[in-house]
Design an enzyme around this catalytic site. Structure first.
Site, PDB file in Angstrom:
ATOM      1  N   HIS A  91       0.951  -1.392   0.084  1.00  0.00           N
ATOM      2  CA  HIS A  91       0.181   0.141   0.024  1.00  0.00           C
ATOM      3  C   HIS A  91       0.940   1.232   0.152  1.00  0.00           C
ATOM      4  O   HIS A  91       1.736   1.222   0.975  1.00  0.00           O
ATOM      5  CB  HIS A  91      -1.003   0.149   1.328  1.00  0.00           C
ATOM      6  CG  HIS A  91      -1.769  -1.163   1.230  1.00  0.00           C
ATOM      7  ND1 HIS A  91      -1.417  -2.380   1.566  1.00  0.00           N
ATOM      8  CD2 HIS A  91      -3.208  -1.352   0.673  1.00  0.00           C
ATOM      9  CE1 HIS A  91      -2.559  -3.147   1.567  1.00  0.00           C
ATOM     10  NE2 HIS A  91      -3.581  -2.567   0.902  1.00  0.00           N
TER      11      HIS A  91
ATOM     12  N   ASP B  87      -7.151 -10.291   1.092  1.00  0.00           N
ATOM     13  CA  ASP B  87      -7.111  -9.044   0.803  1.00  0.00           C
ATOM     14  C   ASP B  87      -6.589  -8.213   2.005  1.00  0.00           C
ATOM     15  O   ASP B  87      -6.130  -8.780   3.094  1.00  0.00           O
ATOM     16  CB  ASP B  87      -8.183  -8.540   0.243  1.00  0.00           C
ATOM     17  CG  ASP B  87      -9.543  -8.222   1.408  1.00  0.00           C
ATOM     18  OD1 ASP B  87      -9.310  -8.437   2.289  1.00  0.00           O
ATOM     19  OD2 ASP B  87     -10.444  -7.995   0.872  1.00  0.00           O
ATOM     20  N   SER B  88      -6.543  -6.861   1.835  1.00  0.00           N
ATOM     21  CA  SER B  88      -6.052  -6.034   3.124  1.00  0.00           C
ATOM     22  C   SER B  88      -6.799  -6.116   4.302  1.00  0.00           C
ATOM     23  O   SER B  88      -6.126  -6.035   5.216  1.00  0.00           O
ATOM     24  CB  SER B  88      -5.935  -4.498   2.408  1.00  0.00           C
ATOM     25  OG  SER B  88      -5.337  -4.433   1.255  1.00  0.00           O
TER      26      SER B  88
END
Length: 188
Positions: A61, A104-105
Site C-alpha cells: 500500500h 485481501d488487505s
C-alpha cells in the site's frame, strides 16, 4: 451465514466462471473481426497453453495515500493460490487465463478470474520480462459484499524459464487503491 461460508461462495463462483466460460467450450469463427480474433486467442490459450500455479504473496500500500494508522491495520501478505493456462503466441508474447483467490488487505478472501497479455523481451526459456494488461472480474467483501467487479489493470513480470514474479498496480485516491500487488507464476 458464517464468515467462512460467505468466503467460499465467491471463490466457488470465480472458479466456476473460469471452468464454465473457458474458451474451450466455444467454437470461434475464422473471420478477421476483433471479437472472433479475441475468441481465437482465448481458445488457443486454453487449448494449447500449459498449466500454471499462481501464488499471490504481497500487496504494498503506497504510503503517500494512507495515514500510518491505516497502513498498520492492513494485511500486506496476501497468501493465496490459483490456477491458469498460458502460452507464448506466434509473436513470442504471453497470453494467460487464470483464476486465483488470496487474502485481501482486510484478511477477507478475494477471488479473481481473468485474461492477461504481455509483450515480452528476452528468451522465455531464460531470463525474460514483460509489460501488458489484464482484464478480470473480482469480488470484494468490503466493496459490495462480494458483488462482481470488472476491471482492467497493467501487468509487469520478470522471469526465468517457467517461473516469474508478476505485479500489477491498482490506482486510487487518498485512502483507497494505490496498491502494488505481487504474485509468483510457476509453469507446471
Amino acid at each position: 451465514m458464517n464468515s467462512f461460508g460467505s468466503s467460499i461462495r465467491p471463490t466457488t463462483l470465480a472458479l466456476t466462471l473460469v471452468l464454465c466460460t473457458s474458451p474451450a467450450a466455444y467454437a470461434c469463427n475464422d473471420s478477421p473481426s476483433m471479437l472472433d480474433q479475441a475468441c481465437k486467442t482465448l481458445s488457443d490459450t486454453w487449448n494449447q497453453g500449459e498449466d500454471d500455479l499462481y501464488l499471490p504473496f504481497y500487496a504494498y500500500h503506497m504510503r503517500f495515500a494512507y495515514p500510518s494508522s491505516k497502513i498498520d491495520s492492513f494485511r500486506e501478505d496476501t497468501w493465496g493460490i490459483g490456477y491458469g493456462r498460458s502460452r507464448y503466441n506466434d509473436s513470442g508474447n504471453w497470453d494467460g487465463l487464470y483464476g486465483m483467490a488470496f487474502l485481501d488487505s482486510h484478511t477477507n478472501i478475494e477471488p479473481i478470474t481473468g485474461y492477461g497479455h504481455e509483450w515480452m523481451w528476452g528468451d522465455h526459456d531464460k531470463l525474460h520480462s514483460g509489460l501488458g494488461y489484464t482484464v478480470f472480474v473480482t469480488a470484494r467483501e468490503d466493496d459490495g459484499h462480494y458483488g462482481l467487479i470488472p476491471g482492467i489493470l497493467p501487468l509487469a513480470s520478470v522471469g526465468y524459464d517457467k517461473a516469474s514474479v508478476n505485479a500489477t498496480y491498482i490506482p486510487g485516491g487518498n485512502g483507497n487503491g494505490n496498491v502494488a500487488f505481487f504474485w509468483l507464476r510457476l509453469g507446471l
